[in-house]
Design an enzyme around this catalytic site. Structure first.
Site, PDB file in Angstrom:
ATOM      1  N   GLU A   1      -4.661   2.219  -0.849  1.00 27.96           N
ATOM      2  CA  GLU A   1      -5.286   0.948  -0.513  1.00 27.96           C
ATOM      3  C   GLU A   1      -5.968   0.419  -1.772  1.00 27.96           C
ATOM      4  OE1 GLU A   1      -4.384  -0.167   2.228  1.00 27.96           O
ATOM      5  OE2 GLU A   1      -3.843   1.677   3.282  1.00 27.96           O
TER       6      GLU A   1
ATOM      7  N   GLU B   1      -2.568  -6.783   4.197  1.00 32.92           N
ATOM      8  CA  GLU B   1      -2.976  -5.464   3.727  1.00 32.92           C
ATOM      9  C   GLU B   1      -4.429  -5.193   4.116  1.00 32.92           C
ATOM     10  OE1 GLU B   1      -1.276  -3.136   2.042  1.00 32.92           O
ATOM     11  OE2 GLU B   1       0.576  -4.224   1.573  1.00 32.92           O
TER      12      GLU B   1
ATOM     13  N   HIS C   1       0.812  -1.221   0.000  1.00 29.41           N
ATOM     14  CA  HIS C   1       0.000   0.000   0.000  1.00 29.41           C
ATOM     15  C   HIS C   1       0.844   1.269   0.000  1.00 29.41           C
ATOM     16  CE1 HIS C   1      -0.476   1.086   4.580  1.00 29.41           C
ATOM     17  NE2 HIS C   1       0.760   0.722   4.306  1.00 29.41           N
TER      18      HIS C   1
END
EC number: 2.1.1.-
Length: 354
Positions: free
Chosen positions: A319, A287, A259
């Site tokens: 993201e 993540e 990310h």
């Protein structure tokens, strides 16, 4: 007494607008109670405490009790603490406070307080003032870089105090997430050599290898990071650059690494990992996954908040949704099964199989 809106849409939306405007009051009040030691005193008290008692426990002057009471009654309205007024026989009620369940995340060993202290620190928080200029500029500079004149991680090397706060925040957050990962994820079964890319000083690998005694851990990070890494049982430290090469293993671990990067750099990283894996190896990436639809619920809101932090902090950082990660896997040559396992607090374990 709190007045009701009586179905007045105009008032309802105005109250909602004011709530959004005044949102900053909550984290700043929370920061103050953490810094003053009030939440530690409350959680360690063992019984309901008045503002006077809390002020004394936190070694504040008696005159601070009124301000302490005002801060805690706000937090009580948000269910961070519990409040029970005590009748004093006609005089103003004395409020007694106890910790609400969420309060445990701001005190004790697994506290997220270091994360709050970093995000609300003046040297970090003020960089958000440059967000409009960064969005409008189109020059590849994020708000943090515009505010500080250099990328975030480079700046951290010049601000030891802020860097210490950041490291404390990351260690505490990782301890929570990795602890839950080890409880709920079975993907380490059968792994012999696990390479943690960007593993810092090895704290994450130490947790994993302590649980899985059969795993040999390889902690891989930049030379200046590895230079600070302590000797750990079952863990070998290797210095290098993930954009150049990655140590060999049958599983490679990436914790909150992808990310930080744009798609192009993620592909470079994942391809280097692919080259380093054994025939049936896999990447395990931890993540946050973005929901497909931005619904007005906390489980959706928090990932989008984190995405905004990436927008402020790191050029290209973002993201991603599960399909976006699956697409990266295919583009990098991972032809095996791609699967996502939910871990905790919006974090997922993603497996990219070779």
């Amino acid at each position: 007494m709190t007045p009701a809106a009586d179905g007045d849409d105009d008032e309802t939306t105005c109250i909602r607008a004011l709530e959004l405007i005044f949102t900053f009051v909550v984290p700043m009040t929370l920061k103050a109670t953490i810094k003053l030691g009030l939440l530690d005193a409350l959680t360690g008290g063992g019984h309901a405490l008045t503002a006077d008692e809390l002020a004394a426990a936190a070694q504040l002057p008696a005159e601070a009790a009124s301000s302490v009471d005002r801060m805690l009654r706000l937090l009580a309205s948000l269910d961070v603490v519990k409040c029970a007024p005590t009748d004093t026989g006609g005089e103003a009620a004395v409020r007694r406070y106890t910790p609400a369940p969420v309060c445990r995340w701001f005190a004790g060993e697994r506290s997220l307080a270091p994360l709050a202290m970093f995000l609300l620190d003046d040297d970090y928080l003020s960089t958000w003032n440059q967000l409009p200029a960064a969005v409008a500029g189109g020059d590849g500079q994020v708000a943090f870089e515009k505010a500080r004149g250099m990328p975030m991680f480079e700046y951290m090397g010049t601000n030891r105090r802020l860097n210490t706060l950041f490291n404390q925040a990351m260690v505490q957050q990782s301890t929570v997430v990795i602890g839950k990962l080890l409880e709920r994820f079975q993907g380490f079964d059968g792994v012999s050599v696990l390479v943690d890319v960007g593993g810092g000083t090895g704290a994450t690998l130490e947790m994993i290898t302590s649980r899985y005694k059969n795993i040999t851990g390889v902690n891989f990070d930049l030379p200046h990071v590895i230079a600070q890494a302590p000797s750990l049982p079952g863990v070998k430290h290797i210095a290098g650059n993930m954009f150049e090469s990655v140590p060999n293993g049958d599983a490679i671990f990436l914790k909150s690494m992808l990310h930080l990067h744009n798609d192009e750099d993620c592909i470079k990283i994942l391809k280097k990992c692919h080259q380093a894996l054994t025939h049936n190896g896999k990447v395990i990436a931890v993540e946050i996954l973005l929901p497909a639809i931005p619904e007005p619920v906390p489980t959706a809101q928090n990932p989008f908040r984190m995405d905004m932090i990436m927008l402020n902090n790191h050029w290209g950082g973002k993201e991603r949704t599960e399909p976006e990660f699956a697409k990266l896997a295919v583009e990098c040559g991972y032809t095996g099964v791609f699967q996502a396992t939910y871990i905790f607090a919006n974090y997922w374990a993603l497996e990219f199989s070779k």
